[in-house]
Design a protein around this motif. Structure first.
Motif, PDB file in Angstrom:
ATOM      1  N   PRO A 242       5.447  14.385  -0.825  1.00  0.00           N
ATOM      2  CA  PRO A 242       4.916  15.424   0.063  1.00  0.00           C
ATOM      3  C   PRO A 242       4.005  16.403  -0.685  1.00  0.00           C
ATOM      4  CG  PRO A 242       7.288  15.189   0.331  1.00  0.00           C
ATOM      5  CD  PRO A 242       6.898  14.404  -0.891  1.00  0.00           C
ATOM      6  N   ASN A 243       3.193  17.106   0.068  1.00  0.00           N
ATOM      7  CA  ASN A 243       2.271  18.097  -0.499  1.00  0.00           C
ATOM      8  C   ASN A 243       2.836  19.507  -0.418  1.00  0.00           C
ATOM      9  OD1 ASN A 243       0.201  16.210  -1.146  1.00  0.00           O
ATOM     10  ND2 ASN A 243      -0.107  15.992   1.057  1.00  0.00           N
ATOM     11  N   TRP A 244       4.116  19.607  -0.231  1.00  0.00           N
ATOM     12  CA  TRP A 244       4.851  20.859  -0.196  1.00  0.00           C
ATOM     13  C   TRP A 244       6.280  20.527  -0.602  1.00  0.00           C
ATOM     14  CZ3 TRP A 244       4.527  17.386   3.483  1.00  0.00           C
ATOM     15  CH2 TRP A 244       5.662  17.065   4.188  1.00  0.00           C
ATOM     16  N   GLY A 245       6.978  21.511  -1.114  1.00  0.00           N
ATOM     17  CA  GLY A 245       8.374  21.252  -1.446  1.00  0.00           C
ATOM     18  C   GLY A 245       8.872  22.118  -2.579  1.00  0.00           C
ATOM     19  N   ARG A 246      10.083  21.799  -3.011  1.00  0.00           N
ATOM     20  CA  ARG A 246      10.738  22.573  -4.064  1.00  0.00           C
ATOM     21  C   ARG A 246      10.834  21.745  -5.333  1.00  0.00           C
ATOM     22  NH1 ARG A 246      16.109  24.717  -1.488  1.00  0.00           N
ATOM     23  NH2 ARG A 246      16.402  25.338  -3.653  1.00  0.00           N
ATOM     24  N   ALA A 247      10.526  22.391  -6.427  1.00  0.00           N
ATOM     25  CA  ALA A 247      10.646  21.742  -7.735  1.00  0.00           C
ATOM     26  C   ALA A 247      12.096  21.352  -7.984  1.00  0.00           C
ATOM     27  CB  ALA A 247      10.151  22.684  -8.827  1.00  0.00           C
ATOM     28  N   GLY A 248      12.289  20.315  -8.784  1.00  0.00           N
ATOM     29  CA  GLY A 248      13.625  19.885  -9.164  1.00  0.00           C
ATOM     30  C   GLY A 248      14.326  19.005  -8.143  1.00  0.00           C
ATOM     31  N   ARG A 249      13.619  18.656  -7.059  1.00  0.00           N
ATOM     32  CA  ARG A 249      14.212  17.844  -5.998  1.00  0.00           C
ATOM     33  C   ARG A 249      13.599  16.449  -5.980  1.00  0.00           C
ATOM     34  NH1 ARG A 249      17.442  20.927  -2.186  1.00  0.00           N
ATOM     35  NH2 ARG A 249      17.716  22.890  -3.280  1.00  0.00           N
ATOM     36  N   GLY A 250      14.307  15.519  -5.384  1.00  0.00           N
ATOM     37  CA  GLY A 250      13.764  14.184  -5.158  1.00  0.00           C
ATOM     38  C   GLY A 250      13.983  13.238  -6.322  1.00  0.00           C
ATOM     39  N   PRO A 251      13.461  12.015  -6.169  1.00  0.00           N
ATOM     40  CA  PRO A 251      13.637  10.990  -7.206  1.00  0.00           C
ATOM     41  C   PRO A 251      13.012  11.400  -8.535  1.00  0.00           C
ATOM     42  CG  PRO A 251      12.824  10.026  -5.158  1.00  0.00           C
ATOM     43  CD  PRO A 251      12.750  11.506  -4.996  1.00  0.00           C
TER      44      PRO A 251
ATOM     45  N   MET B 108       0.818  -1.220   0.000  1.00  0.00           N
ATOM     46  CA  MET B 108       0.000   0.000   0.000  1.00  0.00           C
ATOM     47  C   MET B 108       0.849   1.265   0.000  1.00  0.00           C
ATOM     48  SD  MET B 108      -2.922   1.470  -0.096  1.00  0.00           S
ATOM     49  CE  MET B 108      -4.215   0.334   0.330  1.00  0.00           C
ATOM     50  N   HIS B 109       1.843   1.325   0.867  1.00  0.00           N
ATOM     51  CA  HIS B 109       2.694   2.515   0.951  1.00  0.00           C
ATOM     52  C   HIS B 109       4.123   2.112   0.613  1.00  0.00           C
ATOM     53  CE1 HIS B 109      -0.737   3.679   3.558  1.00  0.00           C
ATOM     54  NE2 HIS B 109      -0.598   4.791   2.858  1.00  0.00           N
ATOM     55  N   MET B 110       4.604   2.637  -0.503  1.00  0.00           N
ATOM     56  CA  MET B 110       5.949   2.319  -0.982  1.00  0.00           C
ATOM     57  C   MET B 110       6.689   3.623  -1.258  1.00  0.00           C
ATOM     58  SD  MET B 110       4.885  -0.771  -3.620  1.00  0.00           S
ATOM     59  CE  MET B 110       6.579  -1.167  -4.057  1.00  0.00           C
ATOM     60  N   ASP B 111       8.001   3.520  -1.430  1.00  0.00           N
ATOM     61  CA  ASP B 111       8.786   4.670  -1.864  1.00  0.00           C
ATOM     62  C   ASP B 111       8.398   5.008  -3.292  1.00  0.00           C
ATOM     63  OD1 ASP B 111      10.173   4.868   0.521  1.00  0.00           O
ATOM     64  OD2 ASP B 111      11.795   3.551  -0.157  1.00  0.00           O
ATOM     65  N   PRO B 112       8.496   6.262  -3.648  1.00  0.00           N
ATOM     66  CA  PRO B 112       8.934   7.388  -2.839  1.00  0.00           C
ATOM     67  C   PRO B 112       7.760   8.061  -2.125  1.00  0.00           C
ATOM     68  CG  PRO B 112       8.641   8.123  -5.090  1.00  0.00           C
ATOM     69  CD  PRO B 112       8.299   6.650  -5.065  1.00  0.00           C
ATOM     70  N   ASP B 113       8.059   8.765  -1.032  1.00  0.00           N
ATOM     71  CA  ASP B 113       7.064   9.649  -0.441  1.00  0.00           C
ATOM     72  C   ASP B 113       6.838  10.810  -1.400  1.00  0.00           C
ATOM     73  OD1 ASP B 113       6.774   8.157   1.869  1.00  0.00           O
ATOM     74  OD2 ASP B 113       8.167   9.380   3.038  1.00  0.00           O
TER      75      ASP B 113
END
Length: 167
Positions: free
Chosen positions: A82-91, A75-80
């Protein structure tokens, strides 16, 4: 395989403010979904949800304790997501990913508490909250919103996003 969805259902005599909260939250979900593009990053989704919620004259609480997520054999897998954050970041988003985009917003603060049943979540300040969620698959043809009856086609086309169910 798992699927996940949430809808805010307005029951009875509901204020215009609560109706607007639900629509604003729903729209922020679609703003995030529109950023689910191969080669983009998870932060692009997060930033779009946040920008959508912050684009109104009223301040909405963006619940940060809970996030969207990957989904599939669990049901819950990577990646998280979030409902806030900066563009261009993360997987990076790649074809074959399945993500749950699920903004939660309030008419008050973002602070929540879980009740004794260990399931029900409420706002600490007693303000109204809204939660909308869809499960989105990234295909070679575009997006397929698995939790929408039409696959998300109407909402995706409104936003110029390719609709791509599997054959």
């Amino acid at each position: 395989w798992h699927g996940d969805a949430a809808r805010t259902v307005l029951v009875g005599d509901v204020s215009e403010e609560a109706r607007t909260l639900s629509e604003v939250t729903r729209e922020s979900m679609w703003a995030g979904i529109a950023k689910v593009v191969p080669g983009a990053r998870i932060g692009d989704i997060s930033a779009a949800v946040q920008a959508s919620l912050e684009s109104h004259d009223r301040d909405y609480g963006i619940i940060r304790e809970y996030t969207g997520h990957g989904i599939g054999t669990e049901m819950h897998m990577d990646p998280d997501v979030p409902n806030w954050g900066r563009a261009g970041r993360g997987p990076k988003i790649v074809e074959g990913m399945v993500l749950c985009i699920e903004p939660m917003a309030t008419l008050g603060t973002e602070v929540t508490a879980t009740l004794d049943d260990e399931w029900t979540v409420v706002t600490v300040d007693g303000s109204w909250a809204s939660h909308w969620e869809n499960t989105v698959a990234v295909t070679s043809k575009g997006l397929w919103v698995l939790s929408e009856p039409d696959g998300g086609q109407a909402e995706l086309e409104k936003r110029g996003v390719p609709f791509g169910p599997l054959d």
